[in-house]
Scaffold this motif. Structure first.
Motif, short mmCIF file in Angstrom:
data_model
loop_
_atom_site.label_atom_id
_atom_site.label_comp_id
_atom_site.label_asym_id
_atom_site.label_seq_id
_atom_site.Cartn_x
_atom_site.Cartn_y
_atom_site.Cartn_z
N ARG A 87 25.29 23.34 22.52
CA ARG A 87 25.56 21.89 22.48
C ARG A 87 26.15 21.48 21.13
NH1 ARG A 87 20.88 23.59 21.13
NH2 ARG A 87 19.87 22.79 19.26
N GLN A 88 26.81 20.34 21.12
CA GLN A 88 27.26 19.73 19.88
C GLN A 88 26.06 19.29 19.06
OE1 GLN A 88 27.31 18.47 22.91
NE2 GLN A 88 27.21 16.23 22.94
N THR A 89 26.22 19.10 17.78
CA THR A 89 25.08 18.74 16.93
C THR A 89 24.65 17.28 17.09
OG1 THR A 89 26.59 18.27 15.09
CG2 THR A 89 25.66 20.48 15.21
N THR A 90 25.59 16.41 17.43
CA THR A 90 25.27 15.00 17.68
C THR A 90 25.97 14.54 18.95
OG1 THR A 90 27.13 14.15 16.38
CG2 THR A 90 25.04 14.50 15.21
N GLY A 91 25.50 13.42 19.48
CA GLY A 91 26.12 12.88 20.68
C GLY A 91 26.05 11.37 20.71
N GLY A 92 27.02 10.76 21.38
CA GLY A 92 27.11 9.31 21.41
C GLY A 92 26.79 8.68 22.73
N TYR A 93 26.19 9.47 23.66
CA TYR A 93 25.73 8.90 24.92
C TYR A 93 24.21 8.71 24.88
CZ TYR A 93 30.24 10.07 27.11
OH TYR A 93 31.57 10.15 27.43
N THR A 94 23.73 7.73 25.62
CA THR A 94 22.29 7.50 25.72
C THR A 94 21.59 8.73 26.31
OG1 THR A 94 22.81 6.40 27.81
CG2 THR A 94 22.31 5.00 25.92
N LYS A 95 20.44 9.06 25.75
CA LYS A 95 19.64 10.19 26.23
C LYS A 95 18.37 9.65 26.87
CE LYS A 95 20.00 11.99 22.09
NZ LYS A 95 21.15 11.19 21.59
N ILE A 96 18.26 9.85 28.16
CA ILE A 96 17.15 9.30 28.91
C ILE A 96 15.88 10.12 28.75
CG2 ILE A 96 17.64 10.52 31.08
CD1 ILE A 96 16.92 7.89 32.54
N GLY A 97 16.03 11.39 28.45
CA GLY A 97 14.87 12.25 28.32
C GLY A 97 15.23 13.57 27.66
N THR A 98 14.20 14.39 27.43
CA THR A 98 14.37 15.70 26.81
C THR A 98 13.53 16.71 27.57
OG1 THR A 98 14.61 14.62 24.66
CG2 THR A 98 14.24 17.00 24.66
N ALA A 120 26.45 2.59 27.91
CA ALA A 120 26.01 3.98 27.85
C ALA A 120 26.21 4.59 26.47
CB ALA A 120 26.75 4.81 28.89
N ASP A 121 26.93 3.90 25.61
CA ASP A 121 27.25 4.46 24.29
C ASP A 121 26.24 4.02 23.24
OD1 ASP A 121 29.57 5.60 25.34
OD2 ASP A 121 30.72 3.76 24.99
N ILE A 122 25.99 4.92 22.30
CA ILE A 122 25.15 4.61 21.15
C ILE A 122 25.85 5.14 19.89
CG2 ILE A 122 22.96 4.70 22.40
CD1 ILE A 122 22.64 7.58 21.24
N ILE A 123 25.35 4.76 18.74
CA ILE A 123 25.79 5.41 17.51
C ILE A 123 25.30 6.86 17.58
CG2 ILE A 123 25.55 5.49 15.00
CD1 ILE A 123 25.12 2.44 15.09
N SER A 124 26.18 7.80 17.35
CA SER A 124 25.83 9.21 17.53
C SER A 124 24.57 9.58 16.77
CB SER A 124 26.98 10.11 17.05
OG SER A 124 28.08 9.99 17.91
N ASP A 125 23.68 10.31 17.46
CA ASP A 125 22.50 10.84 16.78
C ASP A 125 22.27 12.28 17.24
OD1 ASP A 125 21.43 10.54 19.31
OD2 ASP A 125 19.75 9.29 18.69
N ALA A 126 21.24 12.90 16.72
CA ALA A 126 21.04 14.34 16.91
C ALA A 126 20.84 14.71 18.37
CB ALA A 126 19.85 14.80 16.08
N ALA A 127 21.40 15.85 18.74
CA ALA A 127 21.21 16.42 20.08
C ALA A 127 20.41 17.70 19.96
CB ALA A 127 22.57 16.70 20.72
N VAL A 128 19.46 17.91 20.88
CA VAL A 128 18.65 19.12 20.87
C VAL A 128 18.84 19.87 22.18
CG1 VAL A 128 16.95 18.05 19.35
CG2 VAL A 128 16.59 17.99 21.83
N PHE A 129 18.41 21.12 22.20
CA PHE A 129 18.43 21.92 23.43
C PHE A 129 17.51 21.23 24.43
CE2 PHE A 129 18.26 26.72 24.72
CZ PHE A 129 18.65 26.39 26.00
N GLY A 130 18.08 20.72 25.51
CA GLY A 130 17.31 20.02 26.52
C GLY A 130 17.52 18.52 26.53
N SER A 131 18.29 17.97 25.59
CA SER A 131 18.61 16.54 25.64
C SER A 131 19.34 16.22 26.95
CB SER A 131 19.54 16.16 24.47
OG SER A 131 18.86 16.17 23.24
#
Length: 337
Positions: free
Chosen positions: A255-266, A228-239
Motif C-alpha cells: 500500500r501507499q504510505t498515506t491516503g486521502g479517502y475515508t477509512k471506515i475500518g481496519t 469521501a475525501d480527507i486530508i491524507s493520513d497514514a495507511a496501514v496493512f488492512g485499512s
C-alpha cells in the motif's frame, strides 16, 4: 556460491521478508509478506531466523533447479509442489539434493505459497529489508519478479537433520468465503448510520483488481454523510478505504504510505493472513470488534506462533526488542505475556 536456476518463473514470484519497518515517514512502503503466519511457520520448519527472506508465490508456481543440497519448507496455498515430478508434503521440512527440480502444478486452495530456505537468499538489504517493492523497483531480486534464467544465490545452505512437520491442528484451511474481523475507524464518523450498517451486514466480492497493493471489493454501496475525501493520513496493512463510489478497497502489503479517502475500518492483525489467501470471486463479510477484543486477537495470534515454535522444539528467542516491549506493555498491560 550455491545457486538456484529459474527454469520457469511462475506468476510474479518475489523475494519477501517481514518488510521495511520504520520508513513510512519517508514515503517508503513497508511491503513484506502478505501472509505472516505462513511465512513465520515456514522459517520455523527449516530452523531459520524468524525474518529470513522467502519466495512468495501467488497462484502459479515456478520451476527451480538446485545445484546444491538444502532443506526447504513450503507453506501457505497448496499449489501442488513437486520434486522431480513427485508430489511432496506441505507444512513440513523437505530435503532438496543437488540436481533436483522443484516445480508446482494446480492450485488447490489459497492464493499465495511460500518457500522457506535453511539458508539465506543473497540479495541486498535495502532499508533493513530484502523485500521486493515492484512499483518502485526496490529491494528483492533486482527490484523485480523472477524471470526465466535468473540465478538466485543462497548463502550458508544446510540440511536439517531432524524432519519437522506442522501438527495438522495448526494448518489453516482456506475458504472462498471468509468472515473478516475489523475495528471501525479512523474515519467511521464520515459515514451515515445506514452506511455503517451496510458495511457490516453485506457480503462483498473480491474483484480482479486485487494485488499486493490493495483489494477492490464489489457489493452494496456504503453511504457517506458528505464527502469521501480527507486530508491524507497514514495507511496501514488492512485499512479499508471507501472512495466516492462507495465501494471498499482493502489496502495490503504494498500500500501507499498515506491516503486521502475515508477509512471506515481496519482489518485486525490476526485476519490479515486470511486476506492474503483470497482471490477473484471470493466473498467477504465484515465483523466488528472493539479495541480490547482486537488487542486480544493480536495477542492470541502471536501466542499461537509461540505454541507452534514450542511444539517444534525450537529454542526460544526474543520476539520483541526492549523498546517494542515497552510500547506493547502500555497497550496491553498484563495481558501481554
Amino acid at each position: 556460491m550455491p545457486s538456484i536456476r529459474v527454469q520457469k518463473p511462475g506468476l510474479c514470484v518475489t523475494v519477501q521478508d517481514i518488510g521495511r519497518i520504520g520508513y513510512q515517514q519517508y514515503g517508503i512502503p513497508v511491503s513484506g509478506v502478505m501472509d505472516e503466519f505462513a511465512f513465520t511457520v515456514g522459517n520455523f520448519l527449516v530452523d531459520a531466523d524468524k525474518n529470513n527472506a522467502v519466495l512468495e508465490i501467488p497462484y502459479l508456481g515456478p520451476s527451480l533447479e538446485f545445484d546444491f543440497d538444502i532443506t526447504i519448507a513450503i507453506t501457505g496455498a497448496n499449489l501442488t509442489p513437486k520434486i522431480n515430478n513427485q508430489d511432496i508434503a506441505m507444512w513440513t521440512s523437505v530435503n532438496i539434493r543437488k540436481g533436483d527440480i522443484l516445480s508446482f502444478s494446480n492450485i488447490k486452495t489459497g492464493a499465495r505459497a511460500y518457500i522457506a530456505f535453511a539458508g539465506e537468499i543473497d540479495v541486498p538489504v535495502v532499508n533493513g529489508s530484502k523485500s521486493t517493492l515492484l512499483k518502485s523497483k526496490l529491494g528483492g531480486f533486482n527490484g523485480r519478479q523472477l524471470k526465466m534464467g535468473d540465478i538466485i544465490e543462497i548463502k550458508n545452505p544446510k540440511i536439517i537433520k531432524k524432519r519437522r512437520s506442522l501438527n495438522s491442528k495448526y494448518i489453516p484451511s482456506y475458504s472462498t468465503f471468509e468472515e473478516i474481523k475489523i475495528v471501525l475507524g479512523p474515519q467511521d464518523d464520515y459515514f451515515t448510520k445506514k452506511g455503517i450498517d451496510t458495511f457490516l451486514t453485506s457480503e462483498y466480492e473480491v474483484t480482479k483488481e486485487a494485488d499486493r497493493m490493495g483489494m477492490r471489493l464489489e457489493g452494496e454501496v456504503i453511504e457517506h454523510k458528505d464527502k469521501a475525501d480527507i486530508i491524507s493520513d497514514a495507511a496501514v496493512f488492512g485499512s479499508i478505504q471507501v472512495p466516492g463510489n462507495g465501494k471498499p478497497i482493502i489496502l495490503l502489503a504494498d500500500r501507499q504510505t498515506t491516503g486521502g479517502y475515508t477509512k471506515i475500518g481496519t482489518v485486525i492483525k490476526a485476519d490479515l493472513p486470511k486476506l492474503a489467501q483470497m482471490s477473484f470471486g471470493h466473498k467477504i463479510k465484515f465483523k466488528q470488534l472493539d479495541i480490547e477484543e482486537a488487542q486480544q486477537e493480536y495477542i492470541n495470534f502471536y501466542k499461537k506462533l509461540d505454541e507452534i515454535k514450542d511444539s517444534l522444539n525450537i529454542a526460544n528467542e526474543k520476539r520483541y526488542s526492549e523498546k517494542e516491549l515497552k510500547v506493547l506493555k502500555k497497550l496491553f498491560g498484563n495481558r501481554l505475556k
